[in-house]
Design a protein around this motif. Structure first.
Motif, PDB file in Angstrom:
ATOM      1  N   ALA A  10       0.830  -1.204   0.000  1.00 42.57           N
ATOM      2  CA  ALA A  10       0.000   0.000   0.000  1.00 42.57           C
ATOM      3  C   ALA A  10       0.865   1.254   0.000  1.00 42.57           C
ATOM      4  N   ILE A  11       1.971   1.195   0.762  1.00 46.85           N
ATOM      5  CA  ILE A  11       2.876   2.359   0.812  1.00 46.85           C
ATOM      6  C   ILE A  11       3.490   2.596  -0.572  1.00 46.85           C
ATOM      7  N   ILE A  12       3.859   1.491  -1.238  1.00 39.99           N
ATOM      8  CA  ILE A  12       4.460   1.641  -2.565  1.00 39.99           C
ATOM      9  C   ILE A  12       3.445   2.234  -3.549  1.00 39.99           C
ATOM     10  N   VAL A  13       2.213   1.728  -3.505  1.00 39.09           N
ATOM     11  CA  VAL A  13       1.148   2.256  -4.364  1.00 39.09           C
ATOM     12  C   VAL A  13       1.021   3.764  -4.169  1.00 39.09           C
ATOM     13  N   MET A  14       0.931   4.129  -2.914  1.00 41.64           N
ATOM     14  CA  MET A  14       0.745   5.511  -2.514  1.00 41.64           C
ATOM     15  C   MET A  14       1.904   6.379  -2.987  1.00 41.64           C
ATOM     16  N   GLY A  15       3.111   5.889  -2.736  1.00 43.19           N
ATOM     17  CA  GLY A  15       4.301   6.681  -3.014  1.00 43.19           C
ATOM     18  C   GLY A  15       4.580   6.819  -4.492  1.00 43.19           C
ATOM     19  N   LYS A  16       4.010   5.913  -5.312  1.00 38.42           N
ATOM     20  CA  LYS A  16       4.257   6.001  -6.744  1.00 38.42           C
ATOM     21  C   LYS A  16       3.183   6.803  -7.468  1.00 38.42           C
ATOM     22  N   ALA A  17       2.054   7.013  -6.778  1.00 37.48           N
ATOM     23  CA  ALA A  17       0.921   7.643  -7.457  1.00 37.48           C
ATOM     24  C   ALA A  17       1.247   9.076  -7.845  1.00 37.48           C
ATOM     25  N   LEU A  62      -4.644   7.926  -5.166  1.00 41.22           N
ATOM     26  CA  LEU A  62      -4.302   8.485  -3.863  1.00 41.22           C
ATOM     27  C   LEU A  62      -5.327   8.096  -2.801  1.00 41.22           C
ATOM     28  N   GLY A 109      -5.259   4.313  -2.207  1.00 41.94           N
ATOM     29  CA  GLY A 109      -3.989   3.995  -1.563  1.00 41.94           C
ATOM     30  C   GLY A 109      -3.979   4.442  -0.110  1.00 41.94           C
ATOM     31  N   PHE A 110      -4.555   5.621   0.128  1.00 37.43           N
ATOM     32  CA  PHE A 110      -4.610   6.156   1.485  1.00 37.43           C
ATOM     33  C   PHE A 110      -5.411   5.225   2.396  1.00 37.43           C
ATOM     34  N   LEU A 162      10.045   7.349  -3.380  1.00 40.72           N
ATOM     35  CA  LEU A 162       8.598   7.542  -3.233  1.00 40.72           C
ATOM     36  C   LEU A 162       8.294   9.002  -2.917  1.00 40.72           C
ATOM     37  N   HIS A 163       7.076   9.419  -3.255  1.00 42.70           N
ATOM     38  CA  HIS A 163       6.666  10.747  -2.815  1.00 42.70           C
ATOM     39  C   HIS A 163       5.303  10.648  -2.125  1.00 42.70           C
ATOM     40  N   ASN A 164       4.589  11.754  -2.006  1.00 36.74           N
ATOM     41  CA  ASN A 164       3.324  11.778  -1.257  1.00 36.74           C
ATOM     42  C   ASN A 164       3.513  11.405   0.215  1.00 36.74           C
ATOM     43  N   ILE A 214       1.187   9.286   3.089  1.00 36.84           N
ATOM     44  CA  ILE A 214       1.649   8.015   3.670  1.00 36.84           C
ATOM     45  C   ILE A 214       1.682   8.111   5.192  1.00 36.84           C
ATOM     46  N   ILE A 221      -5.010  -2.668  -3.162  1.00 36.10           N
ATOM     47  CA  ILE A 221      -3.761  -2.599  -3.930  1.00 36.10           C
ATOM     48  C   ILE A 221      -3.997  -3.128  -5.340  1.00 36.10           C
TER      49      ILE A 221
END
Lengths: 103, 475
Positions: A55-62, A70, A73-74, B61-63, B67, B108
Motif C-alpha cells: 500500500a505504501i508503494i502504491v501511494m508513493g508512486k501515485a 491516492l 492507496g490512502f 517515493l513521494h506523497n 503516507i 492494492i
C-alpha cells in the motif's frame, strides 16, 4: 509448454522462496500447544499485515493528481496499518496474561 | 547503495518473521517472539518509505504527507482498539484486523490495475499487453483472495459479537462454488482481454459475495477455525502483493503466514476432533433434525440454592471447575479464583478442567484465568481431567455447555457428535451455573442438565460466584 518452462526458469528465485517458506511455515509452528493457538493466530495475523508495504508503494508512486489512486492507496495504508499495529498489540495483550503465572 | 540497504532491511524482517513465529509457538518465548516480529515489521516499513525506489524511473517515493497520515491514523486507531477491547471480545478483534489486511490487499489490486490499464491505453500494442498478462493474473488472484478474506472476516466478526445469525439454505454449497467459478472465469477473460476493465469490478463484487456466503452457514462455535483459515488467505493475498512488486519481504511474510495459518487451522480442527471439510461443508446449520429430536427429550431439571451448593462444595474432597464462555462474558475469573482460594483454605482440592475449545477460541480460558492469577499447574487439559472426574466429588460448570454435552459421545445425529468432551457425568455431583436453560452456542439441548446427579444454579456467573464465596465462608 515452452512458455511455462520459461516462466519457471525466469522466476526461479521466487519459486524457491515460495516452496521453502511453505515448509518453514509448517515446521516452525508444528509443535504448538493448544493453549497458544489463539495468540499464534493473532501473531500470524499481524505478520500478514506486511501487505501494508504494498500500500505504501502504491501511494508513493501515485501521481499527485491521480486522486483515485491516492484515495484508495490512502485507505489501503490505513487498513494495512490497522492490521499491523492492532495485530501486534492484541497479541501482546493476550500474552501479557500468560506472563503472570510464572511469578 | 540505498537499494542494498533496503534489501538488507527486508532480509532482516523476513528472518524476524520466521523467528517470531517460532518463538510464538512456545509459552516461555511467546511474548518476546511477538515483539521480535513487530520490530522486524517496523524496519521493513520504515525501509520501504525512505529507501524504496521505483524500478522503472529510479525515483524515490513521494506523497509522504499521505503516507504518514495513513500510518498515523491506522496506528492510533489500531492501538486504541486493541488496548480497549475486552478479553472476551479478543476473537472478534483478530477477525476484524484480519479483514482490514484483506481489504488492503484488494485495494492494492484495484489501484495497480487502474495503473496498468492506463499504461495500456496510452501505448496500445499487442506486445505490451502480452507482457502484462502475468501481472494481471496476479492482480486478479490478489483481488479475489483479499476480498473473500475481507467480507468473510467481517461476517465472522459479526457472528462472534452476535450481530449476524447463522443462515443457510439448501444448495448453498453449490451456489458458492458457482459464484467462485464465475469469478475465476471473469478473471480468465480479463487476462485474455485486459481492455475490459469493468470485469475487475464484477470480480470484486462476486468475491465479496462469495466471502459472505462462505462464512454465513458456519456455526458460531466453529468461527475460530474459520478465522484461522481466513487468516491464512490474507497471508496468501499479501504474498501476491509480493509477486506484484517483486518484494521479498511481502512474499516471505505472506507465504509464511499462509502455510503456518493453514497448519494451525488443521491443528484447531484436530483439537475438536473434526476435519476441515466437515467444518466448512457439514455446517451446524444443516442439522435441524437433530435439534428437533433433542428438544423432544427435554425432561425435568433440578435447581439448587447457593447455600446448598456451598455446603456440597465445602464438604467435598475434590472439586473440578469447568469454565466456559459464560465465565468470560460475566468477567468472573477473579471471583472464580477467590472461590478456589477459599475452598483451598478449607482443605478442598480445586483444579480447573480446560476443554481445548472452551470459550470461543482455543486458549481463551487459559488466558482469562491467567489474568486472575490462577496458578498454571491448576489448569488441566482435557485428557488429564477426564481421568480425574471419576474420583471427583463435585464438578462446577461455569457457563460451559457444548463441551460437556454427552450427546457428542452418544448421539450420532447430533451436530457435535465426535467432538471430544469433558466427561463430567463421571463425577459424583455436577453443579451447572448458567443464566437460563437456553441451549449453548451450537444451538442444541444438553441432556446432562436433566440427569439426576446434575443440579442447576441459575444466574450470572460473577454474581453466583461471589455469593458462593460468601456462603462457603459461612459454612
Amino acid at each position: 509448454m515452452e512458455h511455462l518452462l520459461a516462466f519457471i526458469s525466469n522466476n526461479q528465485q521466487i519459486i524457491y522462496i515460495v516452496i521453502l517458506m511453505i515448509f518453514v511455515g509448517i515446521e516452525v509452528i508444528g509443535r504448538v500447544p493448544s493453549v497458544l493457538h489463539t495468540p499464534l493466530m493473532s501473531g500470524a495475523n499481524a505478520i500478514h499485515g506486511v501487505v501494508v508495504i504494498g500500500a505504501i508503494i502504491v501511494m508513493g508512486k501515485a501521481e499527485t493528481d491521480n486522486f483515485l489512486a491516492l484515495g484508495l492507496g490512502f485507505i489501503a495504508v490505513i487498513l494495512g496499518t490497522l492490521n499491523v499495529v492492532g495485530g501486534f498489540v492484541v497479541t501482546d495483550r493476550m500474552l501479557e496474561m500468560f506472563k503472570g503465572k510464572k511469578k | 547503495m540505498s537499494d542494498h540497504i533496503l534489501n538488507l532491511c527486508y532480509l532482516v524482517a523476513s528472518v524476524t518473521f520466521i523467528l517470531g513465529l517460532k518463538m510464538l509457538s512456545a509459552p516461555a518465548t511467546a511474548r518476546k517472539g511477538n515483539l521480535v516480529a513487530a520490530a522486524g515489521m517496523s524496519i521493513a516499513i520504515l525501509g520501504t518509505i525512505f529507501l524504496y525506489r521505483n524500478t522503472e524511473t529510479g525515483e524515490y517515493l513521494h506523497n509522504y504527507g499521505w503516507i504518514f497520515g495513513g500510518l498515523v491514523i491506522g496506528g492510533i486507531v489500531g492501538t486504541l482498539a486493541a488496548r480497549k477491547v475486552k478479553m472476551t471480545a479478543m476473537p472478534e478483534m483478530v477477525s476484524l484486523f484480519n479483514g482490514m489486511g484483506g481489504a488492503c490487499a484488494a485495494l492494492i489490486s484495484l489501484v495497480e490495475f487502474n495503473h496498468i490499464s492506463k499504461e495500456m491505453s496510452d501505448h496500445p500494442n499487442g506486445e505490451l499487453i502480452q507482457s502484462l498478462q502475468p501481472t494481471i493474473l496476479i492482480i486478479v488472484l490478489g483481488l479475489i483472495i483479499g476480498s473473500v478474506s475481507f467480507s468473510g472476516s467481517m461476517i465472522a466478526w459479526g457472528k462472534l459479537n452476535g450481530k449476524v445469525k447463522d443462515y443457510s439454505f439448501s444448495g448453498q454449497n453449490i451456489l458458492n462454488l458457482f459464484i467462485l467459478a464465475i469469478a475465476l472465469a471473469a478473471g480468465a477473460w480479463l487476462i485474455v482481454d485486459p481492455a475490459r476493465g469493468y470485469l475487475l469490478y464484477i470480480i470484486l463484487a462476486l468475491a465479496l459475495t462469495y466471502g459472505i456466503l462462505f462464512v454465513m452457514p458456519i456455526g458460531g462455535a466453529d468461527m475460530p477455525v474459520v478465522i484461522s483459515l481466513l487468516n491464512s488467505f490474507t497471508g496468501v493475498a499479501a504474498a501476491f502483493g509480493g509477486f506484484l512488486y517483486d518484494n521479498k519481504v511481502m512474499l516471505t511474510g505472506g507465504i509464511l503466514v499462509g502455510a503456518a495459518g493453514t497448519l494451525l487451522t488443521i491443528l484447531m480442527c484436530k483439537a475438536m476432533n473434526r476435519s476441515l471439510i466437515n467444518v466448512l461443508v457439514g455446517s451446524f446449520g444443516g442439522s435441524k433434525n437433530a435439534i428437533a429430536s433433542a428438544t423432544g427429550t427435554q425432561g425435568h431439571f433440578k435447581e439448587i440454592s447457593v447455600s446448598d451448593a456451598a455446603m456440597v462444595m465445602s464438604y467435598a474432597n475434590k472439586v473440578i471447575i469447568v469454565p466456559g464462555y459464560g465465565l468470560a462474558v460475566a468477567q468472573a475469573q477473579h471471583a472464580c479464583h477467590e472461590l478456589e482460594k477459599i475452598l483451598n483454605d478449607k482443605g478442598v482440592e480445586v483444579v480447573y478442567a480446560i476443554h481445548p475449545v472452551a470459550g470461543r477460541m482455543p486458549g481463551h480460558m487459559n488466558v482469562l484465568l491467567a489474568e486472575a492469577d490462577v496458578a498454571y499447574e491448576k489448569l488441566e487439559e482435557m485428557e488429564q481431567a477426564n481421568e480425574e472426574f471419576k474420583t471427583t466429588d463435585v464438578v462446577l460448570i461455569l457457563g460451559a455447555n457444548d463441551v460437556v454435552n454427552p450427546a457428542a459421545k452418544s448421539d450420532p445425529s447430533s451436530p457435535i457428535y465426535g467432538m471430544p468432551i469433558l466427561e463430567v457425568e463421571q463425577a459424583k455431583t455436577v453443579i451447572v451455573n448458567k443464566r437460563s436453560m437456553k441451549p449453548g452456542y451450537a444451538g442444541i439441548e444438553n441432556e446432562l442438565f436433566f440427569q439426576p446427579k446434575t443440579s442447576m444454579l441459575f444466574g450470572d456467573a460473577k454474581k453466583v460466584l461471589q455469593d458462593l464465596c460468601a456462603a462457603v465462608k459461612m459454612v
